[in-house]
Design a protein around this motif. Structure first.
Motif, short mmCIF file in Angstrom:
data_model
loop_
_atom_site.label_atom_id
_atom_site.label_comp_id
_atom_site.label_asym_id
_atom_site.label_seq_id
_atom_site.Cartn_x
_atom_site.Cartn_y
_atom_site.Cartn_z
N LEU A 4 -4.72 -16.11 -25.76
CA LEU A 4 -4.88 -14.90 -24.93
C LEU A 4 -6.15 -14.12 -25.24
O LEU A 4 -6.89 -13.78 -24.31
CB LEU A 4 -3.64 -14.02 -25.02
N PRO A 5 -6.48 -13.83 -26.51
CA PRO A 5 -7.72 -13.06 -26.74
C PRO A 5 -8.98 -13.84 -26.39
O PRO A 5 -10.00 -13.24 -26.04
CB PRO A 5 -7.68 -12.72 -28.23
N LEU A 6 -8.91 -15.16 -26.46
CA LEU A 6 -10.08 -15.99 -26.15
C LEU A 6 -10.22 -16.26 -24.65
O LEU A 6 -11.27 -16.72 -24.20
CB LEU A 6 -9.98 -17.33 -26.88
N GLU A 7 -9.12 -16.02 -23.92
CA GLU A 7 -9.05 -16.33 -22.49
C GLU A 7 -9.31 -17.81 -22.22
O GLU A 7 -9.83 -18.18 -21.17
CB GLU A 7 -9.98 -15.43 -21.68
N ASN A 8 -8.96 -18.64 -23.17
CA ASN A 8 -9.05 -20.10 -23.07
C ASN A 8 -7.90 -20.71 -23.86
O ASN A 8 -7.51 -20.15 -24.90
CB ASN A 8 -10.37 -20.63 -23.65
N PRO A 9 -7.39 -21.85 -23.41
CA PRO A 9 -6.27 -22.45 -24.13
C PRO A 9 -6.68 -23.02 -25.49
O PRO A 9 -7.70 -23.69 -25.61
CB PRO A 9 -5.80 -23.57 -23.20
N VAL A 10 -5.90 -22.69 -26.50
CA VAL A 10 -6.06 -23.26 -27.83
C VAL A 10 -4.98 -24.33 -27.98
O VAL A 10 -3.79 -24.01 -28.03
CB VAL A 10 -5.95 -22.19 -28.94
N ILE A 11 -5.42 -25.57 -28.01
CA ILE A 11 -4.51 -26.71 -28.01
C ILE A 11 -4.01 -27.00 -29.42
O ILE A 11 -4.79 -26.99 -30.38
CB ILE A 11 -5.20 -27.98 -27.44
N ILE A 12 -2.72 -27.28 -29.52
CA ILE A 12 -2.11 -27.72 -30.78
C ILE A 12 -1.99 -29.24 -30.65
O ILE A 12 -1.36 -29.74 -29.72
CB ILE A 12 -0.72 -27.09 -30.99
N TYR A 13 -2.57 -29.95 -31.59
CA TYR A 13 -2.52 -31.42 -31.56
C TYR A 13 -1.47 -31.90 -32.55
O TYR A 13 -1.57 -31.68 -33.75
CB TYR A 13 -3.90 -32.01 -31.90
N LEU A 14 -0.43 -32.56 -32.01
CA LEU A 14 0.65 -33.09 -32.83
C LEU A 14 0.65 -34.61 -32.87
O LEU A 14 1.41 -35.20 -33.61
CB LEU A 14 2.00 -32.63 -32.28
N ASP A 15 -0.19 -35.22 -32.05
CA ASP A 15 -0.17 -36.67 -31.90
C ASP A 15 -1.48 -37.25 -32.40
O ASP A 15 -2.45 -36.52 -32.63
CB ASP A 15 0.01 -37.05 -30.42
N ASN A 16 -1.52 -38.54 -32.52
CA ASN A 16 -2.74 -39.22 -32.93
C ASN A 16 -3.57 -39.64 -31.71
O ASN A 16 -4.42 -40.50 -31.80
CB ASN A 16 -2.41 -40.46 -33.76
N LYS A 17 -3.32 -39.05 -30.58
CA LYS A 17 -4.01 -39.42 -29.34
C LYS A 17 -5.18 -38.51 -29.10
O LYS A 17 -5.16 -37.37 -29.36
CB LYS A 17 -3.05 -39.34 -28.15
#
Length: 165
Positions: free
Chosen positions: A152-165
Motif C-alpha cells: 500500500l505505501p509503495l502503491e505497487n504489489p510486493v510479491i511473496i515468493y513461496l515456490d521455486n518458480k
C-alpha cells in the motif's frame, strides 16, 4: 449482510496454519476449470450478517487466521468491508483470494478500502493452462501472493515468493 456460500472452520489449504475460511457467493469471473463453480450464482448462498459470522469464527479459537474466498469476495466489497474491519479489531490475520489483479483492485474505491484490512492478497483469475499442483495456496502460476501492508505505501504489489518458480 453478506451472501455466503459456506465456510470451513479448520482449513489447512487456504493459507498457512489452521484458518477459518469463508466462501462468499457470487462471482463475475467464471474461470474455466474453477474448483468452485457452485459459488458463481449471485442469487445463491445464504445472507448472513457480520455479527453472526464473527461469532462463528470466535468459536474456532485454535485458528491462525481467516481466509476470505469465493466466488469473488470483492464483488461484495461494500458489505465485506464491515467484516474485515471487525476481524482486524479482533487481531485476526486475513488472507483474501480474488480473481481481480491488485492493479484492478486499486482502481475501485470500495475494493481498495478492503485492502486496508487485508494482510495477504492472492490475486488473479484461475487460468487452466497455467495450472500447477506445485504452487502453494493457489491454482495457476499467474496468481500472485501479495503482502498488502508492504504494498500500500509503495502503491505497487510486493510479491511473496513461496515456490521455486
Amino acid at each position: 449482510m453478506l451472501k455466503v456460500a459456506g465456510s470451513e472452520p479448520s482449513s489447512i489449504v487456504d493459507g498457512p496454519g489452521f484458518r477459518y475460511t469463508i466462501f462468499l457467493q457470487g462471482c463475475s469471473h467464471h474461470c474455466d476449470g474453477c474448483q468452485n463453480p457452485a459459488t458463481w450464482d449471485k442469487e445463491g448462498g445464504t445472507l448472513k450478517d457480520t455479527a453472526a459470522i464473527i461469532e462463528d469464527i470466535k468459536k474456532a479459537y485454535y485458528i491462525d487466521g481467516v481466509t476470505i474466498s469465493g466466488g469473488e469476495p470483492l464483488d461484495q466489497a461494500k458489505e465485506l468491508l464491515k467484516l474485515l474491519k471487525s476481524l482486524k479489531e479482533l487481531n485476526y490475520h486475513i488472507i483474501m483470494f480474488t480473481g481481480y489483479t491488485y492493479e484492478d483492485v486499486m482502481q475501485h474505491e470500495d475494493m481498495k478500502k478492503c485492502m486496508e484490512y487485508t494482510d495477504i492478497l492472492i490475486d488473479g483469475e484461475y487460468v487452466k493452462s497455467k495450472r500447477s499442483l506445485s504452487l502453494r495456496f493457489r491454482g495457476s502460476s499467474n496468481q500472485r501472493i501479495i503482502d498488502i501492508p508492504a504494498s500500500l505505501p509503495l502503491e505497487n504489489p510486493v510479491i511473496i515468493y513461496l515456490d521455486n518458480k
